[in-house]
Design a protein around this motif. Structure first.
Motif, PDB file in Angstrom:
ATOM      1  N   LYS A  85      48.365  72.249  33.480  1.00  0.00           N
ATOM      2  CA  LYS A  85      48.823  72.976  34.838  1.00  0.00           C
ATOM      3  C   LYS A  85      50.256  72.752  34.845  1.00  0.00           C
ATOM      4  CE  LYS A  85      48.061  73.296  39.855  1.00  0.00           C
ATOM      5  NZ  LYS A  85      46.897  72.781  40.885  1.00  0.00           N
ATOM      6  N   TYR A  92      47.953  77.068  31.991  1.00  0.00           N
ATOM      7  CA  TYR A  92      47.062  77.868  32.826  1.00  0.00           C
ATOM      8  C   TYR A  92      47.698  79.241  33.408  1.00  0.00           C
ATOM      9  CZ  TYR A  92      43.754  73.666  32.766  1.00  0.00           C
ATOM     10  OH  TYR A  92      43.112  72.889  32.352  1.00  0.00           O
ATOM     11  N   TRP A 106      48.049  81.814  30.809  1.00  0.00           N
ATOM     12  CA  TRP A 106      46.717  82.616  30.400  1.00  0.00           C
ATOM     13  C   TRP A 106      46.147  83.363  31.647  1.00  0.00           C
ATOM     14  CZ3 TRP A 106      45.740  83.788  25.561  1.00  0.00           C
ATOM     15  CH2 TRP A 106      46.332  83.185  24.427  1.00  0.00           C
ATOM     16  N   ARG A 107      46.414  82.890  32.489  1.00  0.00           N
ATOM     17  CA  ARG A 107      45.935  83.756  33.911  1.00  0.00           C
ATOM     18  C   ARG A 107      46.709  84.958  33.691  1.00  0.00           C
ATOM     19  NH1 ARG A 107      45.534  82.456  40.296  1.00  0.00           N
ATOM     20  NH2 ARG A 107      45.153  84.483  40.932  1.00  0.00           N
ATOM     21  N   LYS A 108      47.881  85.114  33.481  1.00  0.00           N
ATOM     22  CA  LYS A 108      48.798  86.320  33.114  1.00  0.00           C
ATOM     23  C   LYS A 108      48.023  87.184  32.024  1.00  0.00           C
ATOM     24  CE  LYS A 108      53.343  88.377  32.648  1.00  0.00           C
ATOM     25  NZ  LYS A 108      54.702  87.750  32.522  1.00  0.00           N
ATOM     26  N   TYR A 152      44.777  87.083  30.840  1.00  0.00           N
ATOM     27  CA  TYR A 152      43.624  87.762  30.931  1.00  0.00           C
ATOM     28  C   TYR A 152      43.350  88.573  32.231  1.00  0.00           C
ATOM     29  CZ  TYR A 152      42.036  84.460  27.265  1.00  0.00           C
ATOM     30  OH  TYR A 152      41.714  84.016  26.076  1.00  0.00           O
ATOM     31  N   ASP A 211      44.208  88.781  36.813  1.00  0.00           N
ATOM     32  CA  ASP A 211      43.690  87.923  38.075  1.00  0.00           C
ATOM     33  C   ASP A 211      42.117  88.075  38.237  1.00  0.00           C
ATOM     34  OD1 ASP A 211      46.178  87.134  38.471  1.00  0.00           O
ATOM     35  OD2 ASP A 211      46.641  88.742  39.968  1.00  0.00           O
ATOM     36  N   TRP A 256      40.292  85.753  35.761  1.00  0.00           N
ATOM     37  CA  TRP A 256      40.593  84.160  35.931  1.00  0.00           C
ATOM     38  C   TRP A 256      40.039  83.939  37.209  1.00  0.00           C
ATOM     39  CZ3 TRP A 256      43.043  81.388  32.998  1.00  0.00           C
ATOM     40  CH2 TRP A 256      43.316  80.049  33.153  1.00  0.00           C
ATOM     41  N   SER A 257      39.972  84.903  38.270  1.00  0.00           N
ATOM     42  CA  SER A 257      39.155  84.497  39.575  1.00  0.00           C
ATOM     43  C   SER A 257      37.737  84.125  39.017  1.00  0.00           C
ATOM     44  CB  SER A 257      39.247  85.629  40.629  1.00  0.00           C
ATOM     45  OG  SER A 257      40.865  85.831  40.971  1.00  0.00           O
ATOM     46  N   GLU A 290      37.463  80.707  37.757  1.00  0.00           N
ATOM     47  CA  GLU A 290      37.610  79.790  38.702  1.00  0.00           C
ATOM     48  C   GLU A 290      36.559  79.801  39.879  1.00  0.00           C
ATOM     49  OE1 GLU A 290      42.322  78.447  38.788  1.00  0.00           O
ATOM     50  OE2 GLU A 290      41.694  80.220  40.165  1.00  0.00           O
ATOM     51  N   LYS A 304      39.809  74.679  40.510  1.00  0.00           N
ATOM     52  CA  LYS A 304      41.041  75.443  40.454  1.00  0.00           C
ATOM     53  C   LYS A 304      42.073  74.966  39.450  1.00  0.00           C
ATOM     54  CE  LYS A 304      43.552  78.600  42.902  1.00  0.00           C
ATOM     55  NZ  LYS A 304      42.939  79.985  43.218  1.00  0.00           N
TER      56      LYS A 304
END
Length: 342
Positions: free
Chosen positions: A314, A319, A322-324, A326, A328, A331-332, A335, A340
Protein backbone atom coordinates in the motif's frame (compact mmCIF):
# COMPACT_ATOMS: atom_id res chain seq x y z
CA UNK A 1 7.33 -33.62 -16.43
CA UNK A 2 9.28 -36.88 -16.18
CA UNK A 3 7.70 -40.25 -15.44
CA UNK A 4 9.46 -40.18 -12.06
CA UNK A 5 7.87 -36.85 -11.17
CA UNK A 6 4.44 -38.11 -12.15
CA UNK A 7 4.86 -41.19 -9.94
CA UNK A 8 6.16 -39.05 -7.09
CA UNK A 9 3.25 -36.66 -7.37
CA UNK A 10 0.73 -39.50 -7.50
CA UNK A 11 2.21 -40.99 -4.31
CA UNK A 12 2.00 -37.60 -2.63
CA UNK A 13 -1.74 -37.44 -3.21
CA UNK A 14 -2.05 -40.35 -0.78
CA UNK A 15 -5.30 -40.70 1.04
CA UNK A 16 -6.39 -37.22 -0.05
CA UNK A 17 -7.04 -38.33 -3.63
CA UNK A 18 -7.13 -42.11 -3.52
CA UNK A 19 -10.89 -42.11 -3.76
CA UNK A 20 -10.70 -39.69 -6.66
CA UNK A 21 -8.06 -41.42 -8.73
CA UNK A 22 -8.57 -45.11 -8.16
CA UNK A 23 -7.68 -47.15 -11.21
CA UNK A 24 -8.85 -44.42 -13.59
CA UNK A 25 -5.84 -42.09 -13.19
CA UNK A 26 -3.98 -43.42 -16.19
CA UNK A 27 -6.84 -45.26 -17.86
CA UNK A 28 -8.03 -43.88 -21.18
CA UNK A 29 -11.52 -42.46 -21.29
CA UNK A 30 -13.87 -44.86 -23.03
CA UNK A 31 -15.03 -43.12 -26.18
CA UNK A 32 -18.36 -43.30 -27.88
CA UNK A 33 -17.87 -44.46 -31.46
CA UNK A 34 -20.83 -42.50 -32.78
CA UNK A 35 -20.27 -39.18 -31.04
CA UNK A 36 -21.99 -36.36 -32.87
CA UNK A 37 -19.77 -33.72 -31.25
CA UNK A 38 -16.10 -34.48 -30.59
CA UNK A 39 -14.57 -31.72 -28.47
CA UNK A 40 -10.83 -31.40 -27.89
CA UNK A 41 -9.75 -30.18 -24.45
CA UNK A 42 -6.09 -29.43 -23.68
CA UNK A 43 -4.19 -28.49 -20.52
CA UNK A 44 -0.58 -28.44 -19.30
CA UNK A 45 -0.86 -30.42 -16.06
CA UNK A 46 0.22 -34.00 -15.32
CA UNK A 47 -2.18 -36.90 -15.79
CA UNK A 48 -2.10 -37.51 -12.02
CA UNK A 49 -3.15 -33.97 -11.14
CA UNK A 50 -6.69 -33.64 -9.70
CA UNK A 51 -7.64 -31.33 -12.56
CA UNK A 52 -7.01 -34.07 -15.10
CA UNK A 53 -8.65 -36.74 -12.95
CA UNK A 54 -11.80 -34.69 -12.44
CA UNK A 55 -11.89 -33.70 -16.12
CA UNK A 56 -11.88 -37.39 -17.07
CA UNK A 57 -14.76 -38.03 -14.71
CA UNK A 58 -16.64 -35.11 -16.24
CA UNK A 59 -15.98 -36.50 -19.74
CA UNK A 60 -17.48 -39.84 -18.70
CA UNK A 61 -20.52 -38.16 -17.19
CA UNK A 62 -21.00 -35.94 -20.26
CA UNK A 63 -20.85 -38.93 -22.58
CA UNK A 64 -23.35 -40.82 -20.43
CA UNK A 65 -25.85 -37.98 -19.99
CA UNK A 66 -25.77 -37.05 -23.67
CA UNK A 67 -26.25 -40.68 -24.71
CA UNK A 68 -22.90 -40.65 -26.46
CA UNK A 69 -23.60 -37.53 -28.52
CA UNK A 70 -20.76 -35.53 -26.93
CA UNK A 71 -17.21 -36.84 -26.54
CA UNK A 72 -14.71 -34.74 -24.60
CA UNK A 73 -11.23 -35.74 -25.73
CA UNK A 74 -8.55 -34.78 -23.20
CA UNK A 75 -4.96 -33.86 -24.10
CA UNK A 76 -2.99 -33.39 -20.84
CA UNK A 77 0.60 -32.53 -19.96
CA UNK A 78 1.13 -29.88 -22.63
CA UNK A 79 0.61 -32.30 -25.53
CA UNK A 80 -0.88 -29.50 -27.63
CA UNK A 81 1.91 -27.02 -26.97
CA UNK A 82 2.77 -24.20 -24.58
CA UNK A 83 0.18 -22.09 -22.76
CA UNK A 84 0.47 -19.38 -25.40
CA UNK A 85 0.19 -21.95 -28.21
CA UNK A 86 -2.92 -23.50 -26.70
CA UNK A 87 -4.54 -20.11 -26.14
CA UNK A 88 -4.05 -19.33 -29.83
CA UNK A 89 -5.46 -22.73 -30.77
CA UNK A 90 -8.61 -22.36 -28.71
CA UNK A 91 -9.21 -18.92 -30.21
CA UNK A 92 -8.81 -20.27 -33.74
CA UNK A 93 -10.93 -23.36 -33.06
CA UNK A 94 -8.09 -25.87 -33.51
CA UNK A 95 -9.00 -27.06 -30.01
CA UNK A 96 -12.37 -26.53 -28.37
CA UNK A 97 -11.48 -26.16 -24.68
CA UNK A 98 -8.54 -25.10 -22.56
CA UNK A 99 -7.87 -24.48 -18.87
CA UNK A 100 -5.80 -21.34 -18.47
CA UNK A 101 -4.72 -19.06 -15.64
CA UNK A 102 -5.04 -15.31 -15.52
CA UNK A 103 -1.38 -14.54 -16.27
CA UNK A 104 -1.48 -15.81 -19.86
CA UNK A 105 -5.15 -15.01 -20.39
CA UNK A 106 -4.54 -11.38 -19.38
CA UNK A 107 -2.78 -10.79 -22.71
CA UNK A 108 -6.30 -10.90 -24.18
CA UNK A 109 -8.49 -9.90 -21.23
CA UNK A 110 -6.32 -7.89 -18.81
CA UNK A 111 -8.76 -8.02 -15.90
CA UNK A 112 -8.50 -11.83 -15.79
CA UNK A 113 -5.26 -11.42 -13.82
CA UNK A 114 -6.83 -9.35 -11.03
CA UNK A 115 -6.94 -12.39 -8.72
CA UNK A 116 -3.11 -12.18 -8.76
CA UNK A 117 -3.04 -8.93 -6.78
CA UNK A 118 -0.51 -9.52 -4.02
CA UNK A 119 -1.84 -10.42 -0.55
CA UNK A 120 -5.43 -9.63 -1.56
CA UNK A 121 -7.09 -12.84 -0.33
CA UNK A 122 -6.79 -14.13 3.21
CA UNK A 123 -8.19 -17.59 2.56
CA UNK A 124 -10.27 -19.79 0.28
CA UNK A 125 -13.54 -18.47 1.72
CA UNK A 126 -12.72 -15.08 0.23
CA UNK A 127 -11.39 -16.58 -3.00
CA UNK A 128 -14.47 -18.63 -3.83
CA UNK A 129 -16.92 -15.94 -2.71
CA UNK A 130 -15.22 -13.55 -5.16
CA UNK A 131 -14.57 -15.91 -8.06
CA UNK A 132 -18.01 -17.55 -7.89
CA UNK A 133 -19.60 -14.15 -7.26
CA UNK A 134 -19.61 -10.73 -8.88
CA UNK A 135 -15.85 -10.50 -9.47
CA UNK A 136 -15.87 -13.79 -11.38
CA UNK A 137 -18.89 -12.68 -13.41
CA UNK A 138 -17.09 -9.45 -14.31
CA UNK A 139 -14.04 -11.42 -15.49
CA UNK A 140 -16.18 -13.86 -17.52
CA UNK A 141 -17.85 -10.94 -19.26
CA UNK A 142 -14.44 -9.57 -20.27
CA UNK A 143 -13.42 -13.02 -21.52
CA UNK A 144 -16.58 -13.26 -23.64
CA UNK A 145 -15.47 -10.19 -25.60
CA UNK A 146 -12.40 -11.98 -27.04
CA UNK A 147 -14.19 -14.93 -28.65
CA UNK A 148 -14.08 -17.25 -25.64
CA UNK A 149 -16.64 -18.70 -23.25
CA UNK A 150 -15.69 -19.27 -19.61
CA UNK A 151 -17.49 -21.83 -17.46
CA UNK A 152 -18.99 -20.44 -14.25
CA UNK A 153 -16.66 -22.22 -11.81
CA UNK A 154 -12.88 -21.61 -11.89
CA UNK A 155 -10.58 -24.50 -10.98
CA UNK A 156 -7.93 -24.30 -8.26
CA UNK A 157 -4.16 -24.13 -8.66
CA UNK A 158 -3.53 -23.01 -5.10
CA UNK A 159 -2.08 -20.23 -3.02
CA UNK A 160 1.50 -19.40 -3.95
CA UNK A 161 4.33 -19.51 -1.40
CA UNK A 162 7.99 -18.45 -1.42
CA UNK A 163 10.88 -20.91 -1.25
CA UNK A 164 14.51 -19.90 -0.76
CA UNK A 165 17.95 -21.46 -0.47
CA UNK A 166 19.33 -18.67 1.72
CA UNK A 167 16.77 -17.75 4.40
CA UNK A 168 13.11 -17.99 5.36
CA UNK A 169 10.85 -15.05 4.56
CA UNK A 170 9.30 -13.93 7.84
CA UNK A 171 8.94 -10.18 7.26
CA UNK A 172 8.97 -7.85 4.22
CA UNK A 173 12.59 -6.98 5.06
CA UNK A 174 13.57 -10.57 4.21
CA UNK A 175 12.57 -9.93 0.60
CA UNK A 176 14.93 -6.97 0.15
CA UNK A 177 17.57 -7.84 -2.44
CA UNK A 178 16.34 -11.43 -2.73
CA UNK A 179 16.98 -12.86 -6.21
CA UNK A 180 13.66 -14.55 -6.93
CA UNK A 181 12.33 -16.31 -9.99
CA UNK A 182 8.84 -15.20 -11.04
CA UNK A 183 6.65 -16.10 -14.03
CA UNK A 184 6.63 -13.78 -17.01
CA UNK A 185 4.06 -11.40 -15.54
CA UNK A 186 4.27 -7.59 -15.16
CA UNK A 187 1.89 -7.77 -12.20
CA UNK A 188 3.95 -10.25 -10.20
CA UNK A 189 7.26 -8.63 -11.16
CA UNK A 190 6.02 -5.25 -9.96
CA UNK A 191 4.90 -6.75 -6.65
CA UNK A 192 8.35 -8.08 -5.82
CA UNK A 193 9.97 -4.85 -6.96
CA UNK A 194 7.76 -3.08 -4.41
CA UNK A 195 9.53 -5.16 -1.77
CA UNK A 196 12.94 -4.16 -3.20
CA UNK A 197 13.52 -7.75 -4.32
CA UNK A 198 15.39 -8.66 -7.47
CA UNK A 199 12.75 -10.54 -9.51
CA UNK A 200 13.80 -12.39 -12.65
CA UNK A 201 11.24 -13.70 -15.16
CA UNK A 202 12.03 -17.33 -15.94
CA UNK A 203 9.76 -19.94 -17.57
CA UNK A 204 8.76 -22.75 -15.23
CA UNK A 205 10.61 -25.33 -17.32
CA UNK A 206 13.87 -23.45 -16.65
CA UNK A 207 13.25 -22.58 -12.99
CA UNK A 208 15.04 -25.60 -11.48
CA UNK A 209 18.19 -24.90 -13.48
CA UNK A 210 18.10 -21.22 -12.50
CA UNK A 211 17.90 -22.19 -8.83
CA UNK A 212 20.57 -24.86 -9.13
CA UNK A 213 23.07 -22.53 -10.79
CA UNK A 214 22.26 -19.65 -8.39
CA UNK A 215 20.98 -17.37 -11.12
CA UNK A 216 18.24 -16.89 -8.54
CA UNK A 217 18.09 -17.91 -4.88
CA UNK A 218 14.32 -18.16 -4.49
CA UNK A 219 11.08 -18.88 -6.33
CA UNK A 220 7.34 -18.90 -5.61
CA UNK A 221 4.69 -21.47 -6.47
CA UNK A 222 1.82 -23.51 -5.03
CA UNK A 223 2.93 -26.50 -2.94
CA UNK A 224 2.00 -28.98 -5.68
CA UNK A 225 4.41 -27.37 -8.14
CA UNK A 226 7.13 -27.03 -5.50
CA UNK A 227 6.82 -30.81 -5.06
CA UNK A 228 6.57 -31.84 -8.70
CA UNK A 229 9.27 -29.37 -9.71
CA UNK A 230 11.53 -31.03 -7.12
CA UNK A 231 12.55 -27.60 -5.86
CA UNK A 232 13.23 -29.17 -2.46
CA UNK A 233 16.49 -30.41 -3.98
CA UNK A 234 17.74 -26.84 -4.45
CA UNK A 235 15.69 -24.93 -1.84
CA UNK A 236 15.87 -25.17 1.95
CA UNK A 237 13.06 -22.94 3.20
CA UNK A 238 9.36 -22.71 2.37
CA UNK A 239 7.53 -19.67 3.71
CA UNK A 240 3.75 -19.99 3.60
CA UNK A 241 3.19 -16.43 2.45
CA UNK A 242 -0.02 -17.14 0.49
CA UNK A 243 0.83 -13.99 -1.43
CA UNK A 244 -1.20 -14.83 -4.54
CA UNK A 245 -4.11 -17.14 -5.25
CA UNK A 246 -3.82 -18.80 -8.62
CA UNK A 247 -6.50 -20.69 -10.54
CA UNK A 248 -7.68 -21.80 -13.96
CA UNK A 249 -10.61 -20.77 -16.10
CA UNK A 250 -12.19 -23.54 -18.19
CA UNK A 251 -12.41 -21.80 -21.55
CA UNK A 252 -14.24 -22.75 -24.73
CA UNK A 253 -14.08 -21.47 -28.29
CA UNK A 254 -17.23 -19.37 -28.70
CA UNK A 255 -18.02 -20.81 -32.15
CA UNK A 256 -17.61 -24.41 -31.02
CA UNK A 257 -19.73 -23.73 -27.97
CA UNK A 258 -22.40 -22.06 -30.06
CA UNK A 259 -22.57 -25.11 -32.34
CA UNK A 260 -23.75 -27.24 -29.42
CA UNK A 261 -27.53 -27.37 -28.98
CA UNK A 262 -28.67 -25.68 -25.79
CA UNK A 263 -29.62 -28.94 -24.09
CA UNK A 264 -26.10 -30.29 -24.66
CA UNK A 265 -24.52 -27.01 -23.50
CA UNK A 266 -26.45 -27.38 -20.25
CA UNK A 267 -25.18 -30.90 -19.67
CA UNK A 268 -21.56 -30.09 -20.54
CA UNK A 269 -21.50 -26.96 -18.35
CA UNK A 270 -23.17 -28.81 -15.46
CA UNK A 271 -20.52 -31.52 -15.34
CA UNK A 272 -17.55 -29.23 -15.95
CA UNK A 273 -18.64 -26.91 -13.15
CA UNK A 274 -19.25 -29.83 -10.80
CA UNK A 275 -15.80 -31.18 -11.64
CA UNK A 276 -14.26 -27.79 -10.82
CA UNK A 277 -15.84 -27.79 -7.35
CA UNK A 278 -14.64 -31.35 -6.72
CA UNK A 279 -11.11 -30.45 -7.86
CA UNK A 280 -11.04 -27.56 -5.40
CA UNK A 281 -11.70 -30.00 -2.55
CA UNK A 282 -8.96 -32.30 -3.86
CA UNK A 283 -6.40 -29.49 -3.85
CA UNK A 284 -7.39 -28.41 -0.34
CA UNK A 285 -7.00 -31.99 0.92
CA UNK A 286 -3.67 -32.34 -0.84
CA UNK A 287 -2.03 -29.31 0.74
CA UNK A 288 -1.50 -30.94 4.13
CA UNK A 289 -0.13 -34.04 2.46
CA UNK A 290 2.24 -31.95 0.36
CA UNK A 291 3.60 -30.01 3.33
CA UNK A 292 4.33 -33.30 5.11
CA UNK A 293 6.04 -34.66 2.01
CA UNK A 294 8.18 -31.56 1.52
CA UNK A 295 9.22 -31.63 5.18
CA UNK A 296 10.31 -35.23 4.72
CA UNK A 297 12.62 -33.96 1.95
CA UNK A 298 14.23 -31.56 4.42
CA UNK A 299 12.36 -28.34 3.72
CA UNK A 300 11.85 -26.02 6.71
CA UNK A 301 8.45 -24.28 6.92
CA UNK A 302 7.37 -21.02 8.51
CA UNK A 303 4.15 -18.99 8.33
CA UNK A 304 4.59 -15.21 8.43
CA UNK A 305 1.99 -12.60 9.29
CA UNK A 306 0.75 -11.19 5.98
CA UNK A 307 -0.46 -7.80 7.23
CA UNK A 308 3.00 -6.13 7.17
CA UNK A 309 3.40 -7.23 3.54
CA UNK A 310 0.11 -5.57 2.61
CA UNK A 311 1.22 -2.40 4.38
CA UNK A 312 4.39 -2.25 2.26
CA UNK A 313 2.44 -2.73 -0.97
CA UNK A 314 0.00 0.00 0.00
CA UNK A 315 2.75 2.46 0.98
CA UNK A 316 4.75 1.75 -2.21
CA UNK A 317 1.79 2.62 -4.44
CA UNK A 318 1.48 -0.94 -5.80
CA UNK A 319 -2.24 -1.17 -5.08
CA UNK A 320 -2.89 2.29 -6.45
CA UNK A 321 -0.99 1.47 -9.65
CA UNK A 322 -3.00 -1.67 -10.34
CA UNK A 323 -6.31 -0.14 -9.34
CA UNK A 324 -5.72 2.39 -12.10
CA UNK A 325 -4.77 -0.40 -14.52
CA UNK A 326 -7.84 -2.55 -13.85
CA UNK A 327 -10.32 0.27 -13.35
CA UNK A 328 -12.49 1.33 -10.44
CA UNK A 329 -15.32 -1.11 -11.22
CA UNK A 330 -13.16 -4.24 -11.17
CA UNK A 331 -11.20 -2.99 -8.16
CA UNK A 332 -14.37 -2.29 -6.19
CA UNK A 333 -15.59 -5.81 -6.93
CA UNK A 334 -12.28 -7.22 -5.68
CA UNK A 335 -12.43 -5.20 -2.48
CA UNK A 336 -16.02 -6.30 -1.92
CA UNK A 337 -14.59 -9.70 -0.97
CA UNK A 338 -11.22 -8.68 0.52
CA UNK A 339 -10.17 -6.03 2.98
CA UNK A 340 -9.61 -2.47 1.71
CA UNK A 341 -6.40 -2.50 -0.32
CA UNK A 342 -6.07 0.95 -1.90
Amino acid sequence: MSAYDRRSFLRTLGAASAAVAGSSVLAPVARAQTAQYKLKYAHNLAVAHPLNIRAKQAADAIRKDTNGRVELQIFPNGQMGSDTDMLSQVRSGAIDFLTQGGVVLSTLAPVSAINGIGFAFNDYNQVWAAMDGELGAHIRQAISKVGLVAMDKPWDNGFRHITSSVKPVQTPADLKGLKIRVPVSPLWTSMFKAFDSAPTSVNFSEAYSALQTKVVDAEENPLALIETGRFFEVQKYCSLTRHIWDGFWFLGNARSWGNLPLDLQTIVAKHLNAAAVAERADIAAMNGQLETSLKSHGMVFNQPDTQPFRAVLKKSGFYGQWRKAYGDEAWSLLEKYTQKLA
